[in-house]
Design an enzyme around this catalytic site. Structure first.
Site, mmCIF file in Angstrom:
data_model
loop_
_atom_site.group_PDB
_atom_site.id
_atom_site.type_symbol
_atom_site.label_atom_id
_atom_site.label_comp_id
_atom_site.label_asym_id
_atom_site.label_seq_id
_atom_site.Cartn_x
_atom_site.Cartn_y
_atom_site.Cartn_z
ATOM 1 N N ASP A 155 39.605 47.160 27.073
ATOM 2 C CA ASP A 155 40.642 46.514 27.868
ATOM 3 C C ASP A 155 40.151 45.106 28.202
ATOM 4 O O ASP A 155 39.163 44.941 28.929
ATOM 5 C CB ASP A 155 40.909 47.325 29.143
ATOM 6 C CG ASP A 155 42.074 46.740 29.931
ATOM 7 O OD1 ASP A 155 42.285 45.510 29.856
ATOM 8 O OD2 ASP A 155 42.746 47.498 30.640
ATOM 9 N N ARG B 225 38.636 37.975 46.040
ATOM 10 C CA ARG B 225 38.360 37.551 44.668
ATOM 11 C C ARG B 225 38.729 36.090 44.541
ATOM 12 O O ARG B 225 39.832 35.690 44.896
ATOM 13 C CB ARG B 225 39.196 38.350 43.672
ATOM 14 C CG ARG B 225 38.690 39.725 43.379
ATOM 15 C CD ARG B 225 39.396 40.327 42.171
ATOM 16 N NE ARG B 225 40.826 40.052 42.132
ATOM 17 C CZ ARG B 225 41.658 40.543 41.231
ATOM 18 N NH1 ARG B 225 41.188 41.325 40.279
ATOM 19 N NH2 ARG B 225 42.937 40.267 41.249
ATOM 20 N N PHE C 224 40.205 49.660 36.152
ATOM 21 C CA PHE C 224 41.502 49.337 36.772
ATOM 22 C C PHE C 224 42.339 50.618 36.890
ATOM 23 O O PHE C 224 42.336 51.450 35.994
ATOM 24 C CB PHE C 224 42.208 48.311 35.879
ATOM 25 C CG PHE C 224 43.390 47.654 36.517
ATOM 26 C CD1 PHE C 224 43.231 46.529 37.312
ATOM 27 C CD2 PHE C 224 44.666 48.161 36.334
ATOM 28 C CE1 PHE C 224 44.323 45.913 37.893
ATOM 29 C CE2 PHE C 224 45.771 47.555 36.926
ATOM 30 C CZ PHE C 224 45.599 46.427 37.713
ATOM 31 N N TYR D 7 49.555 37.561 31.350
ATOM 32 C CA TYR D 7 49.992 36.795 32.526
ATOM 33 C C TYR D 7 48.827 36.317 33.391
ATOM 34 O O TYR D 7 49.028 35.626 34.361
ATOM 35 C CB TYR D 7 50.979 37.613 33.381
ATOM 36 C CG TYR D 7 50.515 39.038 33.636
ATOM 37 C CD1 TYR D 7 49.627 39.319 34.661
ATOM 38 C CD2 TYR D 7 50.953 40.081 32.833
ATOM 39 C CE1 TYR D 7 49.170 40.602 34.869
ATOM 40 C CE2 TYR D 7 50.516 41.370 33.041
ATOM 41 C CZ TYR D 7 49.621 41.632 34.063
ATOM 42 O OH TYR D 7 49.170 42.896 34.253
ATOM 43 N N LYS D 8 47.579 36.714 33.036
ATOM 44 C CA LYS D 8 46.411 36.263 33.799
ATOM 45 C C LYS D 8 45.926 34.939 33.205
ATOM 46 O O LYS D 8 46.572 33.920 33.379
ATOM 47 C CB LYS D 8 45.360 37.369 33.810
ATOM 48 C CG LYS D 8 45.834 38.575 34.643
ATOM 49 C CD LYS D 8 44.971 39.805 34.549
ATOM 50 C CE LYS D 8 45.611 40.937 35.358
ATOM 51 N NZ LYS D 8 44.976 42.234 35.120
HETATM 52 C C1 LIG Z 1 45.705 43.415 35.127
HETATM 53 C C2 LIG Z 1 45.179 44.624 34.454
HETATM 54 C C3 LIG Z 1 46.045 45.628 33.976
HETATM 55 C C4 LIG Z 1 47.523 45.507 34.208
HETATM 56 O O1 LIG Z 1 48.337 46.419 33.530
HETATM 57 P P1 LIG Z 1 49.907 46.062 33.381
HETATM 58 O O2 LIG Z 1 50.469 47.199 32.640
HETATM 59 O O3 LIG Z 1 49.969 44.757 32.666
HETATM 60 O O4 LIG Z 1 50.460 45.925 34.760
HETATM 61 C C5 LIG Z 1 45.476 46.705 33.306
HETATM 62 N N1 LIG Z 1 44.131 46.814 33.137
HETATM 63 C C6 LIG Z 1 43.274 45.860 33.606
HETATM 64 C C7 LIG Z 1 41.811 45.993 33.386
HETATM 65 C C8 LIG Z 1 43.772 44.750 34.296
HETATM 66 O O5 LIG Z 1 42.944 43.811 34.761
#
Ligand SMILES: *Cc1c(COP(=O)(O)O)cnc(C)c1O
Length: 407
Positions: free
Chosen positions: A207, A381, A130, A232-233
Site C-alpha cells: 500500500d 501529523r 491504516f 488525493y494525497k
Molecule cells: C489514505 C489511505 C487509504 C485511504 O483509502 P481510501 O479508500 O482512498 O479512502 C488507505 N490506506 C492507506 C495506507 C492510506 O494512507
C-alpha cells in the site's frame, strides 16, 4: 524566535524548487497560514481552474459521448502508465487508475489469493496499518476462512524485516503492508521485505498511499506482486480522486479479481451473456472509469515528471530535517516527543509529534489557519508536501505550537 523565521527564509531562498510553490492554487483569503496536511489532501495545481474549464467546455461539453471513444476509455491504463513512469518505478502495462484505494485493496488482495496454494491459509499484516487495510483483509479472511496473523509493529515506528521473517512461513498466502506508515511516516525496507515473503512462498501487496509522489517507489525492482495507492494525497488529485492498482506482468492473466464488471470484460461493447476477463491489466477494471477525478492528478503527475522524483525527495527530506530540528530545539523542552524516524532511510514525507495537549491545541491551530492534522490519542501529523510547502510554513507552525503549549 526571529532566528527560526530567518533560518526558514534562508532555506526558502536557497530552495531550488521554490518556484514550484507558485504552481499551486493560492488561498483566496488569509484563512490559511500554513498548510501541513498535504498528506491527507494535496493542493490543486494552479493551472487546474483553466484545465478543468477546458475539459468541461471541450472534452465533455463539445465532444460529449465521442470522448469515450476518442480518449476516455483508455485513460485508466494511459494515466496508469504515466504515473508508473513518474513515480512508481514500474514498466508500462502493469498499472491502472480506477476505483477507491479500499476497493483496489479488496480486488488485488482477492486476485493474489486466487493464485495462492489452498494449503496457505494465512494473511499477514501489522496492527498499525491504516484502518481500511485492516478491515478489508479481516473481511476477506472471514469470507475465505483464512487466518489473520498480526505483526505488532511497536518496536520502532514501522515494520522491521526481522518481524516479517518471524511471521511468514509455509502457511502464508499474502502479506500486506504500507510502504510509508500513515502514522509515523516510517518507510519500510520494501525490497528486502518482499524478498523475505517470497522466500517463504507468499505474495506481497504494497500500500503506497502515504509514499506515492513524495518517496521514490521501485515496484519492479522490489519484485512486488501487487500494489495500490491513492491519488488525493501527494498526487494532488483532489477529493475522491481514484486510486492506482499495480499487478506485476507475471501475475496478469493467471489471477482473477473478484469484481467482474463490464469494463474489465474482453469485449465490453459486445454486451455478451458471460463475463470473460480482458487480457492484461485491463482485466482488473470493473466499472466506468472516474474520468473527472483523473484530470487533476494528471497535472500533478506531469509536474512530478518535470521535477523528477529524486529532486522531490531531496526537498522532502530538507523540509522534514528542518521540522525535526525545530521540534528538538523548541518543542522537546515542552515535553513534545518526535514519533517518527530520525534517519533519512526510514523517514517518509510527514512527521508525527506527540503531546498530551495536542487534541485541544489542534482546534486552536486550525482557528489560526495553521492546518496539521490530529491523530488519536495525542499526535499531530505535520505533512510537508514537497512542491507546495515552504520552510516558512514549518517555522510558523512550530512557533504557534510552542506558544500554545507555553500558555
Ligand atoms: C489514505 C489511505 C487509504 C485511504 O483509502 P481510501 O479508500 O482512498 O479512502 C488507505 N490506506 C492507506 C495506507 C492510506 O494512507
Amino acid at each position: 524566535m526571529a532566528e527560526m523565521t530567518d533560518r526558514a527564509a534562508e532555506l526558502d531562498d536557497q530552495d531550488p524548487l521554490a518556484a514550484y510553490r507558485r504552481r499551486f492554487v493560492p488561498p483566496e483569503d488569509d484563512s490559511m497560514v500554513a498548510y501541513l496536511d498535504g498528506n491527507s489532501l494535496g493542493r490543486p495545481t494552479a493551472d487546474l481552474p483553466e484545465v478543468m474549464s477546458g475539459f468541461i467546455k471541450q472534452d465533455w461539453g463539445t465532444r460529449l459521448i465521442r470522448s469515450w471513444d476518442e480518449a476516455w476509455l483508455d485513460w485508466p491504463t494511459v494515466v496508469g502508465d504515466e504515473l508508473a513512469a513518474a513515480a512508481l518505478g514500474a514498466a508500462p502495462g502493469q498499472t491502472y487508475v480506477a476505483d477507491q484505494t479500499s476497493v483496489a485493496i479488496y480486488k488485488l488482495a482477492r486476485a493474489a489469493l486466487s493464485l495462492a496454494d489452498p494449503v496457505r491459509d494465512q494473511i499477514v499484516l501489522d496492527v498499525d496499518n491504516f484502518p481500511t487495510d485492516r478491515y478489508l483483509l479481516e473481511g476477506i479472511a472471514s469470507e475465505l476462512r483464512l487466518e489473520v496473523v498480526w505483526i505488532r509493529s511497536d518496536l520502532g515506528f514501522g515494520i522491521i524485516p526481522d518481524q516479517v521473517r518471524d511471521a511468514v512461513n509455509e502457511r502464508t498466502a499474502l502479506f500486506l503492508a504500507s510502504h510509508a506508515s500513515y502514522l509515523s511516516g516510517y518507510v519500510a525496507e520494501a525490497k528486502l521485505i518482499t524478498e523475505i515473503v517470497h522466500g517463504a512462498g507468499g505474495l506481497v501487496l504494497w500500500d503506497c498511499c502515504h509514499s506515492v509522489g513524495a518517496v521514490p517507489i521501485q515496484l519492479d525492482e522490489w519484485d512486488a506482486d501487487f500494489a495500490v495507492g491513492c491519488s488525493y494525497k501527494y498526487l494532488n488529485g483532489g477529493p475522491g480522486s481514484p486510486a492506482f492498482g499495480y499487478v506485476a506482468t507475471r501475475h496478469q492473466d493467471r489471477t482473477r479479481q473478484p469484481l467482474h464488471g463490464w469494463m474489465g470484460h474482453a469485449e465490453p461493447f459486445e454486451m455478451g451473456p458471460e463475463y470473460e476477463p480482458h487480457r492484461g491489466i485491463r482485466g482488473y477494471l470493473t466499472g466506468g472509469p472516474p474520468i473527472l477525478g483523473m484530470v487533476p492528478m494528471r497535472q500533478m503527475v506531469s509536474m512530478i515528471n518535470e521535477v523528477g522524483i529524486g529532486a522531490i525527495r531531496a526537498k522532502s527530506l530538507a523540509l522534514t530535517d528542518f521540522a525535526v530540528g525545530l521540534v528538538d530545539e523548541h518543542l522537546a523542552p515542552l515535553d513534545v516527543q518526535l514519533a517518527s524516524p530520525r534517519d533519512h532511510d526510514h523517514r517518509g514525507g510527514h512527521i508525527m509529534i506527540t503531546h498530551r495537549d495536542f487534541r485541544m491545541i489542534k482546534d486552536q491551530l486550525w482557528r489560526r489557519g495553521i492546518l496539521p492534522d490530529y491523530r488519536q490519542p495525542d499526535g499531530l501529523r505535520l505533512g510537508l508536501s514537497p512542491l507546495s510547502t515552504s520552510f516558512a510554513e514549518v517555522a510558523v507552525a512550530v512557533r504557534a505550537i510552542q506558544a500554545l503549549l507555553q500558555r
